[in-house]
Scaffold this motif. Sequence first.
Motif, short mmCIF file in Angstrom:
data_model
loop_
_atom_site.label_atom_id
_atom_site.label_comp_id
_atom_site.label_asym_id
_atom_site.label_seq_id
_atom_site.Cartn_x
_atom_site.Cartn_y
_atom_site.Cartn_z
N ARG A 153 -4.55 4.89 2.78
CA ARG A 153 -5.76 4.09 2.51
C ARG A 153 -5.43 2.88 1.63
O ARG A 153 -5.88 1.76 1.89
N LEU A 154 -4.68 3.12 0.57
CA LEU A 154 -4.40 2.03 -0.37
C LEU A 154 -3.40 1.04 0.20
O LEU A 154 -3.42 -0.14 -0.16
N THR A 155 -2.53 1.48 1.10
CA THR A 155 -1.66 0.53 1.80
C THR A 155 -2.48 -0.39 2.68
O THR A 155 -2.26 -1.61 2.70
N THR A 156 -3.43 0.18 3.41
CA THR A 156 -4.31 -0.64 4.24
C THR A 156 -5.10 -1.62 3.39
O THR A 156 -5.21 -2.81 3.72
N GLN A 160 -6.04 -7.21 1.41
CA GLN A 160 -6.38 -8.09 0.29
C GLN A 160 -5.41 -9.25 0.10
O GLN A 160 -5.62 -10.08 -0.78
N VAL A 161 -4.37 -9.32 0.90
CA VAL A 161 -3.44 -10.45 0.80
C VAL A 161 -4.18 -11.73 1.17
O VAL A 161 -4.82 -11.80 2.23
N PRO A 162 -4.15 -12.76 0.32
CA PRO A 162 -4.89 -14.00 0.60
C PRO A 162 -4.51 -14.61 1.95
O PRO A 162 -3.32 -14.75 2.27
N ILE A 180 6.15 -12.23 1.65
CA ILE A 180 4.81 -12.66 1.25
C ILE A 180 3.87 -11.48 1.08
O ILE A 180 3.29 -11.27 0.01
N GLU A 181 3.72 -10.66 2.14
CA GLU A 181 2.70 -9.61 2.12
C GLU A 181 3.05 -8.48 1.14
O GLU A 181 2.21 -8.09 0.31
N ILE A 182 4.26 -7.94 1.24
CA ILE A 182 4.62 -6.82 0.37
C ILE A 182 4.60 -7.21 -1.11
O ILE A 182 4.04 -6.48 -1.94
N PRO A 183 5.19 -8.37 -1.52
CA PRO A 183 5.07 -8.76 -2.93
C PRO A 183 3.63 -8.93 -3.39
O PRO A 183 3.29 -8.55 -4.52
N SER A 184 2.78 -9.49 -2.54
CA SER A 184 1.38 -9.68 -2.93
C SER A 184 0.63 -8.36 -3.00
O SER A 184 -0.30 -8.21 -3.80
N ALA A 185 1.03 -7.40 -2.17
CA ALA A 185 0.33 -6.11 -2.11
C ALA A 185 0.89 -5.10 -3.09
O ALA A 185 0.32 -4.00 -3.23
N THR A 186 1.96 -5.44 -3.82
CA THR A 186 2.63 -4.47 -4.68
C THR A 186 1.73 -3.80 -5.70
O THR A 186 1.80 -2.57 -5.89
N PRO A 187 0.85 -4.52 -6.42
CA PRO A 187 0.00 -3.83 -7.42
C PRO A 187 -0.83 -2.70 -6.82
O PRO A 187 -0.90 -1.61 -7.40
N THR A 188 -1.45 -2.93 -5.67
CA THR A 188 -2.25 -1.88 -5.04
C THR A 188 -1.36 -0.79 -4.46
O THR A 188 -1.73 0.40 -4.49
N ALA A 215 10.16 0.96 -11.91
CA ALA A 215 11.23 0.53 -11.02
C ALA A 215 10.71 -0.47 -9.98
O ALA A 215 11.37 -1.48 -9.70
N LEU A 216 9.53 -0.21 -9.42
CA LEU A 216 8.98 -1.12 -8.43
C LEU A 216 8.56 -2.44 -9.05
O LEU A 216 8.76 -3.51 -8.47
N GLN A 217 7.98 -2.41 -10.23
CA GLN A 217 7.61 -3.65 -10.90
C GLN A 217 8.85 -4.45 -11.27
O GLN A 217 8.84 -5.69 -11.18
#
Length: 286
Positions: free
Chosen positions: A170-173, A178-180, A201-209, A273-275
Amino acid sequence: MNFDLLRFSPGAYLAPAVDWLNTNFHPFFDAVARLIEAVLSAIEAALLYPPAYVTIVVAVALAFFLVGIRVAVVTAIALLFCLLAGFWAASMQTLALVTVAVIISVSVAFPLGILASRYKKFEAAIRPVLDIMQTVPPWVYLIPAVMIFSLGRVPAIIATIVYGIPPMLRLTTLAFNQVPKDILELGQATGASPRSILFKIEIPSATPTLLVGLNQCILLSLAMVVLAGLVGAGGLGAEVTRGLTRMEMGLGLRAGLSIVAIAIFLDRLSKGALQRSRAPGAAKSA
């Protein structure tokens, strides 16, 4: 009026299906069980072979170099607590089980979440399935797993995987939705390939969620540890169960706090580690 005709018993239909699977696909399930047992045994052996203090020093060093000093301190405190509580072997068994379950859950949920963010019909189709997976009590997952794989660690890890997939999916979706759009359009305008857009682009922007999803997956997997102990999975769940059956509050409390220590350790280490990988030039401040 006879109400027996109106009663619906899913077990009357599911039990024969499970029996049929167990009869006709036993070699496949046996191979899956052997593979999972081999992976778990290898991880446990790697964690338990050296002395406990050596393992703690190595874990603290890795946490320091991969993340930072704060996570290294948290790692030392969490692992030392498990050692001093007298549950070092059980803690390493639980750590191995949760690690394998989370890796498999993320490996399944992450690509499906990307697919769901791309195709709305697919998202709409899997949403009721995810609702059922999250609302059905975990005991229900254990019943068919035990019927197919018998008692032990394999049904426990299968049930843990099923329980851990929905929040990550769910949170991956949500993260990719939410990627601009303007950033995606900019990447497409520059001629970037879909693969480059995804990874740069997408994975770095989506990393917090995505980090929130990973956190939820880890915590829900650890929540299954106690139930896993009831079907012979061992680890800290078995110690909690033993404390409950013997009415020993001290035993159950120590085992429960050890589970909390493992949860904090895994949460801080994975998140840091991910951050850190997202911002390699950042200072060690995790």
